[in-house]
Design an enzyme around this catalytic site. Structure first.
Site, PDB file in Angstrom:
ATOM      1  N   ILE A  48       0.732  -1.235   0.086  1.00  0.00           N
ATOM      2  CA  ILE A  48       0.085   0.139  -0.017  1.00  0.00           C
ATOM      3  C   ILE A  48       0.809   1.296   0.017  1.00  0.00           C
ATOM      4  N   ARG A  72       6.841  -2.797   8.811  1.00  0.00           N
ATOM      5  CA  ARG A  72       7.343  -2.042   9.772  1.00  0.00           C
ATOM      6  C   ARG A  72       8.806  -1.443   9.156  1.00  0.00           C
ATOM      7  N   SER A  73       9.182  -0.201   9.475  1.00  0.00           N
ATOM      8  CA  SER A  73      10.283   0.412   8.810  1.00  0.00           C
ATOM      9  C   SER A  73      10.997   1.441   9.971  1.00  0.00           C
ATOM     10  N   LEU A 115       4.846  -9.918   3.711  1.00  0.00           N
ATOM     11  CA  LEU A 115       4.665 -11.090   2.887  1.00  0.00           C
ATOM     12  C   LEU A 115       5.416 -12.236   3.367  1.00  0.00           C
ATOM     13  N   LEU A 139      -0.060  -6.292  -4.323  1.00  0.00           N
ATOM     14  CA  LEU A 139       0.972  -5.404  -4.875  1.00  0.00           C
ATOM     15  C   LEU A 139       2.452  -5.527  -4.349  1.00  0.00           C
ATOM     16  N   GLN A 173       9.582  -7.026  -3.306  1.00  0.00           N
ATOM     17  CA  GLN A 173      11.012  -6.603  -3.562  1.00  0.00           C
ATOM     18  C   GLN A 173      10.959  -6.227  -5.288  1.00  0.00           C
ATOM     19  N   THR A 192       4.130  -9.466 -14.058  1.00  0.00           N
ATOM     20  CA  THR A 192       4.818  -8.346 -14.745  1.00  0.00           C
ATOM     21  C   THR A 192       5.575  -8.677 -16.131  1.00  0.00           C
ATOM     22  N   GLU A 198       8.138  -8.362 -17.064  1.00  0.00           N
ATOM     23  CA  GLU A 198       9.657  -8.912 -16.675  1.00  0.00           C
ATOM     24  C   GLU A 198       9.350 -10.551 -17.192  1.00  0.00           C
ATOM     25  N   TYR A 214      14.050 -11.739  -9.913  1.00  0.00           N
ATOM     26  CA  TYR A 214      12.769 -10.835  -9.496  1.00  0.00           C
ATOM     27  C   TYR A 214      11.807 -11.874 -10.512  1.00  0.00           C
ATOM     28  N   LYS A 226       8.629 -13.779  -9.818  1.00  0.00           N
ATOM     29  CA  LYS A 226       7.058 -13.636 -10.313  1.00  0.00           C
ATOM     30  C   LYS A 226       6.605 -14.381 -11.119  1.00  0.00           C
TER      31      LYS A 226
HETATM   32  P1  NAP Z   1       6.917  -0.299  -5.231  1.00  0.00           P
HETATM   33  O1  NAP Z   1       6.719   1.208  -5.359  1.00  0.00           O
HETATM   34  O2  NAP Z   1       8.272  -0.540  -5.203  1.00  0.00           O
HETATM   35  O3  NAP Z   1       6.175  -0.704  -4.061  1.00  0.00           O
HETATM   36  C1  NAP Z   1       6.521  -2.015  -3.373  1.00  0.00           C
HETATM   37  C2  NAP Z   1       5.439  -2.257  -2.248  1.00  0.00           C
HETATM   38  O4  NAP Z   1       5.607  -3.348  -1.636  1.00  0.00           O
HETATM   39  C3  NAP Z   1       5.735  -1.055  -0.961  1.00  0.00           C
HETATM   40  O5  NAP Z   1       4.466  -0.800  -0.452  1.00  0.00           O
HETATM   41  C4  NAP Z   1       6.722  -1.954  -0.221  1.00  0.00           C
HETATM   42  O6  NAP Z   1       6.699  -1.489   1.046  1.00  0.00           O
HETATM   43  C5  NAP Z   1       6.102  -3.184  -0.204  1.00  0.00           C
HETATM   44  N1  NAP Z   1       6.758  -4.356   0.184  1.00  0.00           N
HETATM   45  C6  NAP Z   1       8.261  -4.665  -0.084  1.00  0.00           C
HETATM   46  N2  NAP Z   1       8.531  -5.756   0.677  1.00  0.00           N
HETATM   47  C7  NAP Z   1       7.403  -6.415   1.175  1.00  0.00           C
HETATM   48  C8  NAP Z   1       7.266  -7.367   2.275  1.00  0.00           C
HETATM   49  N3  NAP Z   1       8.277  -8.220   2.488  1.00  0.00           N
HETATM   50  N4  NAP Z   1       5.870  -7.505   2.736  1.00  0.00           N
HETATM   51  C9  NAP Z   1       4.945  -6.654   2.683  1.00  0.00           C
HETATM   52  N5  NAP Z   1       5.051  -5.539   1.540  1.00  0.00           N
HETATM   53  C10 NAP Z   1       6.361  -5.331   1.023  1.00  0.00           C
HETATM   54  O7  NAP Z   1       6.274  -0.882  -6.367  1.00  0.00           O
HETATM   55  P2  NAP Z   1       5.221  -0.686  -7.389  1.00  0.00           P
HETATM   56  O8  NAP Z   1       5.827   0.161  -8.614  1.00  0.00           O
HETATM   57  O9  NAP Z   1       3.978   0.443  -6.872  1.00  0.00           O
HETATM   58  O10 NAP Z   1       4.548  -2.107  -8.049  1.00  0.00           O
HETATM   59  C11 NAP Z   1       3.666  -2.609  -7.345  1.00  0.00           C
HETATM   60  C12 NAP Z   1       3.756  -4.206  -7.662  1.00  0.00           C
HETATM   61  O11 NAP Z   1       3.461  -4.433  -9.210  1.00  0.00           O
HETATM   62  C13 NAP Z   1       5.127  -4.603  -7.298  1.00  0.00           C
HETATM   63  O12 NAP Z   1       4.594  -6.150  -7.041  1.00  0.00           O
HETATM   64  C14 NAP Z   1       5.737  -4.735  -8.575  1.00  0.00           C
HETATM   65  O13 NAP Z   1       6.755  -5.807  -8.599  1.00  0.00           O
HETATM   66  C15 NAP Z   1       4.740  -5.001  -9.442  1.00  0.00           C
HETATM   67  N6  NAP Z   1       4.924  -4.465 -11.076  1.00  0.00           N
HETATM   68  C16 NAP Z   1       5.284  -3.116 -11.106  1.00  0.00           C
HETATM   69  C17 NAP Z   1       5.317  -2.589 -12.223  1.00  0.00           C
HETATM   70  C18 NAP Z   1       5.768  -1.075 -12.407  1.00  0.00           C
HETATM   71  O14 NAP Z   1       5.996  -0.821 -13.523  1.00  0.00           O
HETATM   72  N7  NAP Z   1       5.675  -0.292 -11.432  1.00  0.00           N
HETATM   73  C19 NAP Z   1       5.018  -3.458 -13.264  1.00  0.00           C
HETATM   74  C20 NAP Z   1       4.548  -4.608 -13.279  1.00  0.00           C
HETATM   75  C21 NAP Z   1       4.709  -5.201 -12.112  1.00  0.00           C
HETATM   76  P3  NAP Z   1       7.804  -0.173   1.574  1.00  0.00           P
HETATM   77  O15 NAP Z   1       7.049   0.986   1.120  1.00  0.00           O
HETATM   78  O16 NAP Z   1       7.600  -0.528   3.072  1.00  0.00           O
HETATM   79  O17 NAP Z   1       9.058  -0.481   1.082  1.00  0.00           O
HETATM   80  O1  F7E Z   2      15.000  -0.263 -15.501  1.00  0.00           O
HETATM   81  C1  F7E Z   2      18.042   0.413 -17.470  1.00  0.00           C
HETATM   82  C2  F7E Z   2      17.931  -0.796 -16.923  1.00  0.00           C
HETATM   83  O2  F7E Z   2      14.830  -0.397 -13.141  1.00  0.00           O
HETATM   84  C3  F7E Z   2      14.553   0.021 -16.770  1.00  0.00           C
HETATM   85  C4  F7E Z   2       9.972  -2.592 -12.063  1.00  0.00           C
HETATM   86  O3  F7E Z   2       8.995  -1.847 -11.646  1.00  0.00           O
HETATM   87  O4  F7E Z   2       9.299  -2.560 -14.288  1.00  0.00           O
HETATM   88  C5  F7E Z   2      10.623  -2.300 -13.595  1.00  0.00           C
HETATM   89  O5  F7E Z   2      11.614  -2.897 -13.806  1.00  0.00           O
HETATM   90  C6  F7E Z   2      15.813  -0.078 -17.850  1.00  0.00           C
HETATM   91  C7  F7E Z   2      16.726  -1.504 -17.617  1.00  0.00           C
HETATM   92  O6  F7E Z   2      12.815  -0.786 -14.376  1.00  0.00           O
HETATM   93  C8  F7E Z   2      19.771   2.719 -15.219  1.00  0.00           C
HETATM   94  O7  F7E Z   2      18.952  -1.609 -17.399  1.00  0.00           O
HETATM   95  C9  F7E Z   2      19.969   1.980 -17.250  1.00  0.00           C
HETATM   96  O8  F7E Z   2      16.977  -1.715 -18.826  1.00  0.00           O
HETATM   97  O9  F7E Z   2      13.559   1.557 -14.325  1.00  0.00           O
HETATM   98  P1  F7E Z   2      14.200  -0.094 -14.128  1.00  0.00           P
HETATM   99  P2  F7E Z   2      12.717  -2.412 -14.843  1.00  0.00           P
HETATM  100  O10 F7E Z   2      13.862  -3.219 -14.645  1.00  0.00           O
HETATM  101  O11 F7E Z   2      12.055  -2.431 -16.059  1.00  0.00           O
HETATM  102  C10 F7E Z   2       9.023  -3.989 -14.463  1.00  0.00           C
HETATM  103  C11 F7E Z   2       7.958  -4.118 -15.535  1.00  0.00           C
HETATM  104  C12 F7E Z   2       8.972  -4.467 -12.938  1.00  0.00           C
HETATM  105  O12 F7E Z   2       7.919  -5.447 -12.755  1.00  0.00           O
HETATM  106  C13 F7E Z   2       9.725  -3.925 -12.041  1.00  0.00           C
HETATM  107  O13 F7E Z   2       9.050  -4.237 -10.675  1.00  0.00           O
HETATM  108  O14 F7E Z   2      16.595   1.013 -17.579  1.00  0.00           O
HETATM  109  N1  F7E Z   2      18.725   1.634 -16.982  1.00  0.00           N
HETATM  110  N2  F7E Z   2      20.394   2.718 -16.431  1.00  0.00           N
HETATM  111  C14 F7E Z   2      18.577   1.611 -15.628  1.00  0.00           C
HETATM  112  N3  F7E Z   2      17.969   1.352 -14.696  1.00  0.00           N
HETATM  113  C15 F7E Z   2      18.186   1.570 -13.381  1.00  0.00           C
HETATM  114  N4  F7E Z   2      17.080   1.475 -12.333  1.00  0.00           N
HETATM  115  N5  F7E Z   2      19.024   2.716 -12.959  1.00  0.00           N
HETATM  116  C16 F7E Z   2      20.078   3.170 -13.840  1.00  0.00           C
HETATM  117  O15 F7E Z   2      20.683   4.064 -13.540  1.00  0.00           O
END
Ligand code: NAP
Ligand code: F7E
Length: 350
Positions: free
Chosen positions: A13, A38-39, A68, A89, A92, A134, A136, A158, A162
């Protein structure tokens, strides 16, 4: 469960998606229960405005400590709250970090999903379950663009975690008739995106560079391509997935792909600067055309052991069955993020 009452339980959340989803569900009249980790420092900044807003809150927003990795905690919450919908949602969610903490990532992102599903099965509750799956999963892509039928090829701990979560959702649906659906979401970003993901890292850094608070932006692979959409639209898609008559798996994506390099160029363009690239590989740099100042450089520490080079998703199934369509263009998304970060930079707000 009270009759007709809509009760959501949301893990993650405090994250980007959790905060937008909470706003949406409260607007739709749900009671929303969130699982808070908890943080040692504050981790509720994305939902404080909801928690402190009495009108929106109206005694319909509740936070519970949980994790989780803790089955008894999840069992207790499911039993006590009796949610009508669960949105899983929590994760890590950082791909590069998953190479450093692979086992923990598997525990939270993979087995964590099983723990939730098993809590549903054991209580016999008729709740619907949304899994944050995802793009990914497609990793080393086997088909372009990717659809719900494209074979998976995960490229990180990751993605592998997933992948387990994806299949355990399918299995609990088929084996125990749980209403459980996977939303295979492609990258979605916003002004609330975590600052270590590449888009927000770029919009924050560029805003600070232009306002004289940062020297350079260090990046890894500039040539990987992503299908980037706007997060508030994607959480609406999550909700639609659970309103379908049958549980199923859906891609949410824009069907457009752009490189990190293009994201950098567009960000600086919105800030009134043109980037000129020089050199190649580790020696590549980006400078401002107006002054020659070098503002982008490569840091190999941001390279990943295995990279996902290209993602582009076809959301036709979601359009047809859910009436879901992305609205915000690539350029519009960057503009939203840059405007927010530039305002903060001008006010020296972190
Ligand atoms: P995010 O901003 O990184 O948020 C992750 C959430 O998970 C935070 O609330 C975090 O809590 C919580 N969390 C981490 N470890 C946990 C644990 N051990 N137990 C319970 N909660 C935990 O991610 P988001 O971008 O909102 O994405 C939401 C979900 O969609 C994730 O599952 C991600 O993998 C997936 N996803 C994201 C994208 C994207 O592009 N954003 C795309 C595809 C899938 P804290 O605040 O305490 O760290
Ligand atoms: O990287 C490149 C990196 O970390 C995108 C998560 O929400 O989306 C996210 O995963 C690209 C990669 O996102 C840097 O190598 C270059 O090719 O923003 P990112 P991600 O890996 O696509 C998917 C759908 C999820 O599910 C995940 O939870 O960008 N890149 N330079 C970099 N990436 C980061 N982080 N930092 C750099 O400096």
């Amino acid at each position: 469960m009270e009759n007709g009452k809509k009760i959501a339980l949301v893990s993650g959340i405090t994250g980007q998606d959790g905060s937008y989803l909470t706003e949406l569900l409260l607007e739709k009249g749900y009671d929303v229960h969130g699982i808070l980790r908890r943080s040692s420092s504050f981790n509720t900044f994305r939902i404080d405005h909801i928690y402190n807003n009495n009108e929106l809150l109206n005694r319909r927003f509740f936070l519970h400590y949980g994790d989780l990795t803790d089955s008894s905690n999840l069992n207790r919450l499911v039993e006590k709250i009796q949610p009508t919908e669960i949105y899983n949602l929590g994760a890590q969610s950082h791909v590069q970090v998953s190479f450093e903490v692979p086992e923990y990532t598997a525990e939270v992102d993979g087995v964590g999903t099983l723990r939730f599903l098993d809590a549903i099965k054991e209580t016999g509750l008729k709740t619907k379950f949304y899994q944050a799956s995802t793009s990914e999963l497609f990793g080393k892509v086997q088909e372009v663009p990717q659809t719900e039928k494209t074979p998976f090829y995960p490229r990180s701990p990751y993605a592998a975690a997933k992948l387990y979560a994806y299949w355990i959702v399918v299995n609990y649906r088929e084996a125990y008739n749980v209403f459980a659906s996977n939303g295979i979401l492609f990258n979605h970003e916003s002004e609330r995106r975590g600052k270590t993901f590449v888009t927000r890292k770029i919009t924050v850094a560029a805003s600070k560079i232009i306002t004289g608070q940062q020297d350079k932006l260090y990046l890894g692979n500039l040539d990987s391509k992503r299908d980037w959409g706007y997060a508030p639209e994607y959480v609406e898609g999550m909700w639609r997935i659970l309103q379908a008559d049958e549980p199923d798996d859906f891609i949410l994506a824009t069907n457009e792909t752009h490189s990190i390099r293009e994201f950098v160029e567009e960000t600086f363009k919105i800030l009134g600067e043109e980037i000129v690239w020089k050199g190649s590989g580790l020696n590549e740099t980006g400078s401002l055309k107006s002054s020659g100042r070098e503002v982008v450089a490569i840091d190999p520490r941001h390279f990943r052991p295995t990279e996902v080079e290209l993602l582009i998703g076809n959301p036709a199934k979601a359009a047809e069955k859910l009436g879901w369509k992305p609205k915000t263009s690539f350029r519009e998304l960057i503009r939203i993020m840059v405007e927010s970060d530039f305002e903060k930079a001008k006010k020296r707000i972190d």
